[in-house]
Every structure is written in structure tokens, then in C-alpha cells.
Design a protein around this motif. Structure first.
Motif, PDB file in Angstrom:
ATOM      1  N   ASN A 189     -14.816 -16.848  13.545  1.00 14.72           N
ATOM      2  CA  ASN A 189     -15.092 -16.991  12.120  1.00 14.72           C
ATOM      3  C   ASN A 189     -16.264 -16.073  11.800  1.00 14.72           C
ATOM      4  O   ASN A 189     -16.660 -15.267  12.653  1.00 14.72           O
ATOM      5  N   GLU A 190     -16.838 -16.187  10.626  1.00 17.40           N
ATOM      6  CA  GLU A 190     -17.911 -15.258  10.253  1.00 17.40           C
ATOM      7  C   GLU A 190     -19.152 -15.406  11.098  1.00 17.40           C
ATOM      8  O   GLU A 190     -19.996 -14.502  11.177  1.00 17.40           O
ATOM      9  N   ASP A 191     -19.294 -16.558  11.768  1.00 15.32           N
ATOM     10  CA  ASP A 191     -20.470 -16.802  12.600  1.00 15.32           C
ATOM     11  C   ASP A 191     -20.306 -16.356  14.053  1.00 15.32           C
ATOM     12  O   ASP A 191     -21.246 -16.362  14.827  1.00 15.32           O
ATOM     13  N   GLY A 192     -19.064 -15.996  14.427  1.00 14.76           N
ATOM     14  CA  GLY A 192     -18.822 -15.577  15.805  1.00 14.76           C
ATOM     15  C   GLY A 192     -17.627 -16.290  16.413  1.00 14.76           C
ATOM     16  O   GLY A 192     -16.729 -16.756  15.697  1.00 14.76           O
TER      17      GLY A 192
END
Length: 240
Positions: free
Chosen positions: A233-236
Motif C-alpha cells: 500500500n502507500e506505506d510499504g
């Protein structure tokens, strides 16, 4: 000019993904089950200044539609650089394990699991003609078995017994496909856009479509030294 095919592209995350890829200079083919809605989406994009877009009628659950779309795309381009498997359905919430119908399970798996596989198999030869082919299978944190086992996870109580498992299965297929293509320039990953406000969830999500699409774009355009066979996801990276 690089090319991309986005399924379920006439609205929500699919539309925003198409717009952002077009902004990056890709020629984007919007795969839309409803041709009229697809043409409306093209009109909107062109009004925004994007001429590098086209619509292809494509129902990911209908093999005849897929074959027709494949032929149409082969007539339009010599290669495909990016495939975004975005089209899918929720099946309606809630989905309690003891009450979800077999009909709902079959319908959701048809769209969210079998559909993307059919698309990949149909367009793989066009993708192989690219020097840096990318496949992104749009998934969800609700597919993560690790997260479902964590009582501290904020969505721990959300257990959709058709939608979640259909994406878990797609994740598993992604790992198998990435392994099969490991000695090539293909990068194949699952990406979760997060709880994004779209028609898909009656606009109840926490993120804008622009925010939800950012991770999809990132892994659709990664370099050859980037990851493959992973879930992000956008966080990793997300645990399976």
C-alpha cells in the motif's frame, strides 16, 4: 509512447489511475464493461486535456468480451507496457461466514479472481513485447490473513467472507505468476489503494481517489530493479 490497459476504468480508482497514467505520458486504454459509460469517461479525460486515451469494451467475466477486446487492442497497438487489474465487485456487505450465499461467493470470485486471471492470460503476449512490462492486481488489506489475526488492527471486525477471500486468492495467484516470470523484466505486484471514497463503498472511505491511486501508479511504473511478487500500500509492504 508506452501503453496501459486499466480495467474497470470508467469511474473511481480505475478512472483516476487512467488519468494519472495519461498525465505521465502513457497512451491509456480504458477497459469498460459498459461502452457508453466508457465513452463518457473518455470525454471527461479529453475535456481535461488528455488526448492519449481510448475506450475498449471489456467485461472481465465474459470470455467472448475478453477475446474481442484482445483483438481490438492488437489492432491498435503492437505492445502493452502496463496492465492494471482494477475491475471487481464487493458482493455487498456484510458477508457473515455462515450466511453468505454460494451464489454471492461465486459471483465475487468470478469478478475478483477468475476475471483478472483471464485478462492476464489474454493479454500476456502483448505484455511480453514490452521491454519493461508491469502488472498491478488491485487488492485490499481485507485480504491479509495476518491482519485478520491481529485484534489491534482497526478493521479487525470487518470480515467479508466473499470479498476478502476472493482477493486473498488473487494475492496467491500473483505470487505464483511473479515466480513464473521471475527471469524476465516483468514486475507483478498486488497493491491496496486503502479505504478510498468511491461509488464502490458509497463514498464512505477515508481517502480521496488521488490518494488511493498513488500506490497503484508507483508500482505500475517501477524500474527493473523494483520488487515483484509482493503486496503493497502507500506505506510499504503488507503482510499476506
Amino acid at each position: 509512447m508506452k501503453t496501459a490497459l486499466v480495467t474497470g476504468a470508467n469511474r473511481g480508482i480505475g478512472f483516476e489511475t487512467s488519468k494519472q497514467l495519461a498525465a505521465l505520458g502513457y497512451f491509456v486504454y480504458l477497459g469498460c464493461r459498459d461502452k457508453v459509460k466508457g465513452l463518457e469517461a473518455i470525454k471527461k479525460l479529453k475535456a481535461l486535456g488528455y488526448s492519449n486515451v481510448d475506450c475498449i469494451e471489456l467485461d472481465i467475466t465474459n470470455i467472448h468480451s475478453i477475446k474481442s477486446a484482445k483483438q481490438e487492442l492488437e489492432n491498435k497497438t503492437k505492445q502493452l507496457d502496463v496492465l492494471i487489474n482494477n475491475a471487481g465487485i464487493s458482493g455487498g456487505f456484510p458477508q457473515p461466514s455462515l450466511k453468505v450465499s454460494i451464489e454471492t461467493l461465486k459471483e465475487v470470485f468470478e469478478s475478483n479472481f477468475f476475471g483478472p486471471i483471464q485478462i492476464i492470460q489474454a493479454f500476456i503476449e502483448l505484455l511480453k513485447k514490452s521491454t519493461a512490462p508491469r502488472i498491478v492486481n488491485v487488492s485490499t488489506e481485507l485480504s491479509s490473513l495476518t491482519k485478520h489475526g491481529d485484534p489491534t488492527w482497526k478493521f479487525y471486525s470487518v470480515k467479508p467472507s466473499a470479498y476478502g477471500p476472493s482477493k486473498t486468492a488473487l494475492n496467491a495467484y500473483t505470487v505464483m505468476l511473479a515466480f513464473e516470470l521471475k527471469d524476465t523484466n516483468f514486475k507483478v505486484n498486488c497493491v491496496c489503494p486503502g479505504f478510498t471514497a468511491t461509488e464502490f463503498n458509497n463514498y464512505s472511505g477515508e481517502k480521496t481517489v488521488e490518494q488511493g491511486t498513488s500506490a497503484i501508479i508507483k508500482y505500475a511504473t517501477i524500474e527493473n530493479d523494483g520488487p515483484t511478487g509482493k503486496f503493497f500500500n502507500e506505506d510499504g509492504e503488507i503482510a499476506w
